[in-house]
Design an enzyme around this catalytic site. Structure first.
Site, short mmCIF file in Angstrom:
data_model
loop_
_atom_site.label_atom_id
_atom_site.label_comp_id
_atom_site.label_asym_id
_atom_site.label_seq_id
_atom_site.Cartn_x
_atom_site.Cartn_y
_atom_site.Cartn_z
N HIS A 20 0.81 -1.25 -0.12
CA HIS A 20 0.14 -0.16 -0.04
C HIS A 20 0.89 1.21 0.15
O HIS A 20 1.97 1.13 0.43
CB HIS A 20 -1.04 0.14 1.39
CG HIS A 20 -0.33 0.07 2.61
ND1 HIS A 20 -0.12 -1.15 3.44
CD2 HIS A 20 0.18 1.21 3.13
CE1 HIS A 20 0.53 -0.67 4.37
NE2 HIS A 20 0.78 0.57 4.54
N HIS A 58 3.84 6.94 4.05
CA HIS A 58 4.91 6.15 3.67
C HIS A 58 4.25 4.96 2.74
O HIS A 58 3.25 5.35 2.13
CB HIS A 58 5.06 5.34 5.12
CG HIS A 58 3.77 4.59 5.51
ND1 HIS A 58 3.13 5.07 6.51
CD2 HIS A 58 3.41 3.21 5.40
CE1 HIS A 58 2.01 4.16 6.68
NE2 HIS A 58 2.39 2.92 6.01
N GLU A 99 7.79 0.98 5.21
CA GLU A 99 7.10 0.00 5.73
C GLU A 99 7.62 -1.39 5.13
O GLU A 99 7.25 -1.65 3.97
CB GLU A 99 5.78 0.18 6.01
CG GLU A 99 5.05 -0.74 6.89
CD GLU A 99 3.55 -0.55 7.07
OE1 GLU A 99 2.79 0.25 6.50
OE2 GLU A 99 2.69 -1.06 8.08
#
Ligand code: CO
Length: 134
Positions: free
Chosen positions: A7, A79, A130
């Site tokens: 994502h 992020h 991430e």
């Protein structure tokens, strides 16, 4: 080592307005808002055919996304999340290269119930990264 783009997370000041933008203007499928107090955010998932966008609104007084919004009042990309097959192996390999893992360096359970780590943006072209166990 990294696999699929899981994502892209976008910090927003007004989650309802951002959700309407993605749903009505961009014609995307959006979820209901999901409060995640342990992460200091309320999240709306935007489902795309090949990945997700997560709209993050600060939740609570010491939200990390709240500080981001203070610096970026219009919101912005917060992020980007890549999948890895083995989060521990990925972390150890990155630490060997000198990359900084945020927090205490141990994976914690992320927004999807899977172990995640975050990597320092200064080590990754100015982008908070991430990694999520696939
Ligand atoms: Co994320």
């Amino acid at each position: 080592m990294i696999g699929r783009l899981n994502h892209v997370a976008i910090a927003v000041k007004d989650l309802a307005a951002a959700t309407a933008l993605y749903r009505d203007t961009l014609g995307a499928k959006v979820s209901q808002p999901l409060p995640q107090p342990e992460h200091g955010v309320t999240v709306v998932f935007v489902e795309l055919p090949n990945t997700k966008v997560e709209l993050l609104e600060p939740l609570g007084a010491d939200s990390p996304v709240g500080k981001f919004i203070e610096r970026n009042p219009d919101g912005g990309i917060h992020h980007i999340c890549y999948e890895v097959d083995d989060i521990i192996a990925a972390r150890d390999r990155l630490k060997e290269t000198g990359a900084r893992v945020l927090g205490n360096g141990e994976p914690r359970i992320g927004a999807h119930g899977k172990p995640v780590i975050f990597l320092h943006p200064k080590d990754f072209t100015g982008t908070l990264v991430e990694l999520e166990q696939a």
